[in-house]
Design a protein around this motif. Structure first.
Motif, PDB file in Angstrom:
ATOM      1  N   GLN A  95       1.467   4.474  20.863  1.00 41.79           N
ATOM      2  CA  GLN A  95       1.923   4.703  22.234  1.00 41.79           C
ATOM      3  C   GLN A  95       1.743   3.453  23.100  1.00 41.79           C
ATOM      4  O   GLN A  95       0.675   2.849  23.086  1.00 41.79           O
ATOM      5  CB  GLN A  95       1.116   5.838  22.860  1.00 41.79           C
ATOM      6  CG  GLN A  95       1.440   7.209  22.319  1.00 41.79           C
ATOM      7  CD  GLN A  95       2.823   7.680  22.703  1.00 41.79           C
ATOM      8  OE1 GLN A  95       3.363   7.281  23.736  1.00 41.79           O
ATOM      9  NE2 GLN A  95       3.440   8.480  21.856  1.00 41.79           N
ATOM     10  N   ASN A 107       8.131   2.702  16.447  1.00 42.79           N
ATOM     11  CA  ASN A 107       7.235   3.625  17.129  1.00 42.79           C
ATOM     12  C   ASN A 107       5.882   3.776  16.431  1.00 42.79           C
ATOM     13  O   ASN A 107       4.903   4.145  17.049  1.00 42.79           O
ATOM     14  CB  ASN A 107       7.892   4.990  17.278  1.00 42.79           C
ATOM     15  CG  ASN A 107       8.432   5.533  15.973  1.00 42.79           C
ATOM     16  OD1 ASN A 107       9.310   4.927  15.362  1.00 42.79           O
ATOM     17  ND2 ASN A 107       7.896   6.638  15.522  1.00 42.79           N
ATOM     18  N   GLU A 108       5.838   3.434  15.122  1.00 39.15           N
ATOM     19  CA  GLU A 108       4.579   3.567  14.388  1.00 39.15           C
ATOM     20  C   GLU A 108       3.489   2.675  14.963  1.00 39.15           C
ATOM     21  O   GLU A 108       2.315   2.831  14.648  1.00 39.15           O
ATOM     22  CB  GLU A 108       4.768   3.224  12.910  1.00 39.15           C
ATOM     23  CG  GLU A 108       5.630   4.209  12.151  1.00 39.15           C
ATOM     24  CD  GLU A 108       7.096   3.893  12.236  1.00 39.15           C
ATOM     25  OE1 GLU A 108       7.439   2.825  12.789  1.00 39.15           O
ATOM     26  OE2 GLU A 108       7.918   4.699  11.772  1.00 39.15           O
ATOM     27  N   ASN A 110       7.268  -0.388  22.880  1.00 39.01           N
ATOM     28  CA  ASN A 110       6.365  -0.649  21.747  1.00 39.01           C
ATOM     29  C   ASN A 110       6.179  -2.155  21.565  1.00 39.01           C
ATOM     30  O   ASN A 110       5.082  -2.622  21.238  1.00 39.01           O
ATOM     31  CB  ASN A 110       6.909  -0.051  20.449  1.00 39.01           C
ATOM     32  CG  ASN A 110       6.942   1.477  20.452  1.00 39.01           C
ATOM     33  OD1 ASN A 110       7.987   2.081  20.244  1.00 39.01           O
ATOM     34  ND2 ASN A 110       5.807   2.104  20.715  1.00 39.01           N
ATOM     35  N   ARG A 117       4.351  -2.290  12.135  1.00 39.84           N
ATOM     36  CA  ARG A 117       3.590  -1.292  12.890  1.00 39.84           C
ATOM     37  C   ARG A 117       2.256  -1.874  13.370  1.00 39.84           C
ATOM     38  O   ARG A 117       1.503  -1.200  14.069  1.00 39.84           O
ATOM     39  CB  ARG A 117       3.361  -0.050  12.046  1.00 39.84           C
ATOM     40  CG  ARG A 117       2.558  -0.287  10.799  1.00 39.84           C
ATOM     41  CD  ARG A 117       2.382   1.018  10.058  1.00 39.84           C
ATOM     42  NE  ARG A 117       1.244   0.947   9.179  1.00 39.84           N
ATOM     43  CZ  ARG A 117       0.909   1.939   8.350  1.00 39.84           C
ATOM     44  NH1 ARG A 117       1.626   3.032   8.329  1.00 39.84           N
ATOM     45  NH2 ARG A 117      -0.130   1.820   7.572  1.00 39.84           N
ATOM     46  N   PHE A 165      11.620   1.578  22.035  1.00 43.94           N
ATOM     47  CA  PHE A 165      11.056   0.655  21.051  1.00 43.94           C
ATOM     48  C   PHE A 165      10.663  -0.676  21.705  1.00 43.94           C
ATOM     49  O   PHE A 165       9.783  -1.384  21.199  1.00 43.94           O
ATOM     50  CB  PHE A 165      12.042   0.397  19.908  1.00 43.94           C
ATOM     51  CG  PHE A 165      12.317   1.616  19.055  1.00 43.94           C
ATOM     52  CD1 PHE A 165      11.283   2.264  18.404  1.00 43.94           C
ATOM     53  CD2 PHE A 165      13.600   2.102  18.908  1.00 43.94           C
ATOM     54  CE1 PHE A 165      11.524   3.380  17.604  1.00 43.94           C
ATOM     55  CE2 PHE A 165      13.864   3.213  18.112  1.00 43.94           C
ATOM     56  CZ  PHE A 165      12.828   3.856  17.467  1.00 43.94           C
ATOM     57  N   VAL A 184       0.845  -1.188   0.000  1.00 38.32           N
ATOM     58  CA  VAL A 184       0.000   0.000   0.000  1.00 38.32           C
ATOM     59  C   VAL A 184       0.887   1.247   0.000  1.00 38.32           C
ATOM     60  O   VAL A 184       1.820   1.348   0.803  1.00 38.32           O
ATOM     61  CB  VAL A 184      -0.925   0.024   1.247  1.00 38.32           C
ATOM     62  CG1 VAL A 184      -1.823   1.252   1.229  1.00 38.32           C
ATOM     63  CG2 VAL A 184      -1.762  -1.253   1.311  1.00 38.32           C
ATOM     64  N   ARG A 200       9.694  13.056  14.397  1.00 34.74           N
ATOM     65  CA  ARG A 200       9.022  11.866  14.905  1.00 34.74           C
ATOM     66  C   ARG A 200       7.867  12.236  15.834  1.00 34.74           C
ATOM     67  O   ARG A 200       6.822  11.580  15.841  1.00 34.74           O
ATOM     68  CB  ARG A 200      10.031  10.980  15.645  1.00 34.74           C
ATOM     69  CG  ARG A 200       9.398   9.689  16.093  1.00 34.74           C
ATOM     70  CD  ARG A 200      10.387   8.775  16.755  1.00 34.74           C
ATOM     71  NE  ARG A 200       9.678   8.021  17.771  1.00 34.74           N
ATOM     72  CZ  ARG A 200      10.242   7.186  18.611  1.00 34.74           C
ATOM     73  NH1 ARG A 200      11.540   6.976  18.557  1.00 34.74           N
ATOM     74  NH2 ARG A 200       9.535   6.546  19.503  1.00 34.74           N
ATOM     75  N   TYR A 230       3.182   1.067   3.378  1.00 33.44           N
ATOM     76  CA  TYR A 230       3.382  -0.155   4.162  1.00 33.44           C
ATOM     77  C   TYR A 230       3.088  -1.370   3.316  1.00 33.44           C
ATOM     78  O   TYR A 230       2.472  -1.265   2.250  1.00 33.44           O
ATOM     79  CB  TYR A 230       2.525  -0.154   5.428  1.00 33.44           C
ATOM     80  CG  TYR A 230       1.041  -0.265   5.202  1.00 33.44           C
ATOM     81  CD1 TYR A 230       0.398  -1.508   5.234  1.00 33.44           C
ATOM     82  CD2 TYR A 230       0.273   0.863   4.974  1.00 33.44           C
ATOM     83  CE1 TYR A 230      -0.969  -1.612   5.037  1.00 33.44           C
ATOM     84  CE2 TYR A 230      -1.101   0.770   4.763  1.00 33.44           C
ATOM     85  CZ  TYR A 230      -1.708  -0.468   4.801  1.00 33.44           C
ATOM     86  OH  TYR A 230      -3.070  -0.582   4.604  1.00 33.44           O
ATOM     87  N   ASP A 271       4.316  10.637  15.547  1.00 30.76           N
ATOM     88  CA  ASP A 271       3.760   9.857  16.661  1.00 30.76           C
ATOM     89  C   ASP A 271       2.435  10.434  17.140  1.00 30.76           C
ATOM     90  O   ASP A 271       1.581   9.705  17.640  1.00 30.76           O
ATOM     91  CB  ASP A 271       4.749   9.807  17.832  1.00 30.76           C
ATOM     92  CG  ASP A 271       5.834   8.747  17.629  1.00 30.76           C
ATOM     93  OD1 ASP A 271       5.749   8.019  16.623  1.00 30.76           O
ATOM     94  OD2 ASP A 271       6.752   8.662  18.466  1.00 30.76           O
TER      95      ASP A 271
END
Lengths: 332, 266
Positions: free
Chosen positions: B191, B187-188, B47, B153, B44, A199, A245, B172, A249
């Motif tokens: 949180q 990080n994508e 995450n 992600r 990370f 995508v 970032r 992606y 984020d």
């Protein structure tokens, strides 16, 4: 086993042509090979790689390994790993350079582990230690706050080199070199992952990595709406919009906008940073920018130590006036 | 059967600490641990814990967090437990120093995973904020012969398969692999959740399992280094910034445009 010799570059193809990162790596590799008094070779992987072979020679390679198999037509990391592993075992290179691209950043560590050797990751500089005749690699650590110089204790000595830190050599189409066919045996079952869907999410227009002007926004913008102002400025300047970032984020802009250590590496002529503090992790993605312009209301922000020009103040006042003035100057 | 998830987590110097507190001891080739600034779980890796918890929200799963180091700040390393992980394994030995040699660390972690009889899925942060090596997870996949998907992600597991969305330069891609597998996340992913009060209390009661090198049946002689740190220094950065001023902020914006014109940049 014979002593390892030669500097091998892992080439990448872009639409059948030698990718620019590989031209850069050949420049880095040429210097290493000359300093070591060894040969510079390049591995080109694909279903057929004829088009890029002569290009690689004109950019400095002495020899091209055409590593071919029908299964290498589409990039798949496990198959490329298997092909490279057999090439390394067969040719026993002293040094192997890999571009730390999206594919290289996964492939390089996995290849190193498969070969049981070390890897210098994300290098800014590679050189030869004149005394020991070994590779020395400078790489940023701690988010770019420090530089580590490391050497690899076994061979091949592998370095993953950050894109855009080396300039390609001037290509010489008359340069002579050898193309060696290296067919590999692969089974489709060696591919352990399958791509189900691709995508695209990038904004239309100029690509961030190729833009002459980049305007980036950060946490200090406070929300997604202000990016419209940055888009307008970028349009007037013929550039692209990026982000820190923190902005990504927060969900203000897509991931593809992110500039920095874990985002994109950009090398624009002008980099305009709006409401970005300039942490080393961000600077890692833009240290190749020719001129950095910082707009930030915090006069203590780190970015003012990195910028060529700085404006201390509120972006809401500065950007519209700046955009209008640029528009006038461009049209005059 | 409950999905057995392993998560790697590293204790690092807080990367958000003020830059002025960042010091390198160039004689010892190491970064000086700043006094009064507590370490943190690598960002990370939080995450990665979140990715594991999202799976556990949707299906029966156990989450084991593994960390390697010489000494640990227990209250810090218990954070994944307070977020909802089940178990914490600390590989603690004077030999497990914070080395730039990823091969060493991955070998130690691989031995621990074998001792735990493997996982269906191992989730790791893409890289640690100290050495920024981005090698240990990928190397661990190689050492254990696992399928590997990098820079995810979003991570889903069903029917013995892991399906992940991976960040690419332009968007992606959706990638799948059979279990057992290892994935790295960035990080994508979003949180990490905050520990709940109940989670914090549960974590207080949990004791980490501590394994030394000999518990892992390892011998330092077999851990020959792969890379050597020759030197470590703080780079010279910075230049003299020319501040553009004006009668007011808007005027400064106009002056900036004129300055860039003067330099033939626009």
């Amino acid at each position: 086993m014979a002593e390892a010799t030669g500097v091998l570059v892992l080439g990448e193809l872009a639409g059948g042509e030698l990718a620019s990162v590989s031209q850069e790596l050949l420049a880095a590799g040429r210097k290493l090979a000359d300093d070591l008094g060894e040969e510079l070779t390049i591995a080109l992987l694909g279903a057929s790689v004829e088009g890029a072979s002569q290009q690689a020679i004109s950019y400095g390679a002495d020899r091209v390994y055409a590593v071919t198999h029908p299964l290498l037509e589409e990039y798949q990391v496990d198959l490329n790993l298997a092909a490279l592993e057999s090439l390394c075992q067969e040719t026993n290179p002293n040094v192997l350079l890999i571009a730390r691209t999206e594919s290289g950043r996964e492939l390089a560590p996995r290849l190193a582990f498969r070969l049981g050797v070390g890897l210098a990751q994300d290098c800014l500089e590679v050189s030869v230690d004149p005394a020991a005749k070994r590779l020395l690699a400078n790489r940023p650590v701690y988010g770019g706050n420090a530089i580590a110089v490391i050497s690899c204790d076994l061979t091949p000595q592998i370095a993953a080199v950050r894109p855009k830190v080396y300039e390609p050599l001037e290509p010489d189409p008359s340069r002579q070199g050898q193309v060696v066919s290296f067919p590999v045996e692969l089974e489709s079952s060696q591919a352990r992952t399958r791509i189900v869907e691709r995508v695209e999410e990038t904004s239309t227009g100029i690509k961030l990595e190729d833009a002459r002007v980049v305007v980036s926004g950060g946490r200090g913008l406070g929300g997604p709406e202000p990016f419209a102002h940055l888009e307008e400025l970028a349009k007037v300047m013929g550039g692209a919009v990026g982000a820190s970032r923190a902005a990504v984020d927060s969900g203000w802009v897509p991931v593809a906008y992110q500039v920095g250590l874990t985002g994109k590496t950009i090398t624009p002529e002008i980099y305009i940073m709006v409401a970005i503090s300039g942490a080393s992790q961000h600077m890692a993605g833009c240290s190749g920018a020719k001129v950095i312009v910082a707009i930030n209301k915090d006069s203590e922000a780190n970015i003012f130590r990195e910028a060529r020009y700085g404006v201390v103040g509120d972006w809401e006042q500065i950007i519209p006036a700046f955009t209008a003035a640029v528009r006038e100057l461009v049209q005059s | 059967m409950a999905l057995k998830i392993g998560v790697l987590a590293k204790q690092v110097i807080d990367p958000e600490m003020p830059m002025a507190a960042f010091r390198v001891d160039s004689d010892a080739n190491k970064v000086v641990t700043p006094p009064n600034i507590p370490p943190v779980v690598n960002g990370f890796d939080e995450n990665a814990v979140e990715a594991a918890l999202l799976l556990k929200d949707a299906q029966e799963a156990t989450i084991t967090v593994i960390s390697s180091g010489t000494e640990f700040a227990l209250d810090v390393m218990k954070k994944p437990l307070s977020m909802g992980a089940d178990e914490l394994i600390l590989l603690q030995d004077d030999a497990f120093g914070n080395t730039i040699d990823s091969f060493f660390t991955a070998r130690v972690l691989a031995e621990a995973v074998r001792k735990l009889e493997g996982f269906d899925l191992i989730i790791c942060g893409r890289q640690a904020s100290d050495w920024d090596n981005a090698q240990v997870p990928l190397g661990l996949a190689e050492l254990l012969g696992l399928s590997c998907i990098a820079l995810c992600r979003k991570v889903d597991v069903s029917d013995g398969k892991v399906t992940a969305e991976c960040t690419t330069p332009d968007g992606y891609e959706v990638v799948e692999a059979d279990l057992p597998a290892l994935v790295t996340v960035s990080n994508e992913l979003g949180q990490p959740r905050y520990p709940t009060l109940r989670g914090i209390m549960a974590a207080t009661r949990k004791k980490p399992t501590i394994w030394t090198m000999s518990d892992l049946g390892m011998d330092s002689a077999e851990l020959e280094p792969r890379v050597t740190l020759r030197s470590l220094f703080v780079p010279e950065t910075g230049q003299d910034c020319e501040y553009i001023e004006g009668e007011n902020a808007a005027d400064a914006g106009r002056q900036l445009a004129l300055k860039l014109r003067e330099d033939k940049l626009i």
